[in-house]
Write a protein that holds these residues in place. Sequence first.
Motif: not given
Length: 103
Positions: A77, A86-87, A84, A80-81
């Motif tokens: 996680e 991401m949320k 990229y 990814a945050r």
Amino acid sequence: MLLKFKKIPAIFYNKYILSIAFFVVWMLFFDQRDVFYVWQQKNQLKELLQKKAYYENEIKKAQSDLNNLQNNPAAVEKFAREKYLMKKPNEDVFVVESVVIHN
């Protein structure tokens, strides 16, 4: 008018000394692997060994990161945050860029 030349030392007429001197000069300057070539190759080897150590260190870091990502869901996680952006569906992401002002 008769000029007198100084007598040349006998050591310069010795064929062994001349042969050795010729051999040394040849090996130092004219051979395919002269002193300058060997020096250049040693420097290149030193640089390549430094690069090898750097890349081996980077490989270890990448393997550690991969192991962490495969075994830790929180690390996935976080990755990814950060990488990229991401949320989660109910979140807003704000990207803050630092600005350096030079006077």
